[in-house]
Design a protein around this motif. Sequence first.
Motif, mmCIF file in Angstrom:
data_model
loop_
_atom_site.group_PDB
_atom_site.id
_atom_site.type_symbol
_atom_site.label_atom_id
_atom_site.label_comp_id
_atom_site.label_asym_id
_atom_site.label_seq_id
_atom_site.Cartn_x
_atom_site.Cartn_y
_atom_site.Cartn_z
ATOM 1 N N UNK A 185 49.067 -51.600 -80.074
ATOM 2 C CA UNK A 185 48.864 -53.031 -79.879
ATOM 3 C C UNK A 185 49.152 -53.824 -81.142
ATOM 4 N N UNK A 186 48.598 -53.376 -82.253
ATOM 5 C CA UNK A 186 48.839 -54.066 -83.530
ATOM 6 C C UNK A 186 50.313 -54.041 -83.895
ATOM 7 N N UNK A 187 50.974 -52.902 -83.679
ATOM 8 C CA UNK A 187 52.395 -52.793 -84.021
ATOM 9 C C UNK A 187 53.230 -53.776 -83.207
ATOM 10 N N UNK A 188 52.926 -53.919 -81.919
ATOM 11 C CA UNK A 188 53.668 -54.844 -81.074
ATOM 12 C C UNK A 188 53.401 -56.294 -81.470
ATOM 13 N N UNK A 189 52.153 -56.619 -81.797
ATOM 14 C CA UNK A 189 51.824 -57.982 -82.219
ATOM 15 C C UNK A 189 52.557 -58.324 -83.512
#
Length: 240
Positions: A185-189
């Motif tokens: 999730x953090x990587x995509x954000x």
Amino acid sequence: MTLRLGQDRLRLRPWAGEAGTGLLILLIPGKAVSESTAAAAVETAIARGYQRLRTSALSHLESEPFIRAGFEPRQQLALLSRPIQARPLQDNSPHRNGSIAIRRARRRDRPSVLAVDHAAFEPLWQLDQAGLTDALRATPFRHFRVSHQDADTGLTGYAISGRSGPAGYLQRLAISPDQQGQGAGAALIIDGLRWMARWGATHAWVNTPQHNTRALRLYGRLGFEQVPPGLQVLELRLGQ
């Protein structure tokens, strides 16, 4: 179908996975429609056989004509924003998984994207093919990415980011439940924020249900702050 009433533009379509429920989407965000437009939308929904009518997420200004037409709040959403800096972002979480790969989404990924979406969201928020298309068309410019662990594994998540002028939007983010907390999730954000920065956006916006504490913690860790009073989804039962 698209409703064109004076200067107002709305889309009416079925709500995913809920027979008899229609979804109203404002096509000019930030602008409240007239009371006559809200009333006409209700009449159109009745004529098309819907028993219930629900709005997309609205600000309190956008909500006012629908409240006066008899709609009531169905769900409260937290609205969050953060400035976009040109400097690179990184996730310093101890759970960050260095093997996460992000690539451009392809059309053939869409069935897998929708499967991830259905696994990640409660029924009220699950997208169907029409909902995914709406998310991809919500802003003039979009950035559609998927994540996976390696070339031999299925998708672990996806994100749709958008841009309209100086505003960037995280329009959709979903991570498979068995992969949540692993850094996807953090990587995509962060990937979406970097894309916004490259194209000159100055602020990023996202919303999520107020009870979604996991998402709120993630956004907070990445610099997002809540903007009161938030957003709301409204609903009206028809034919009563």
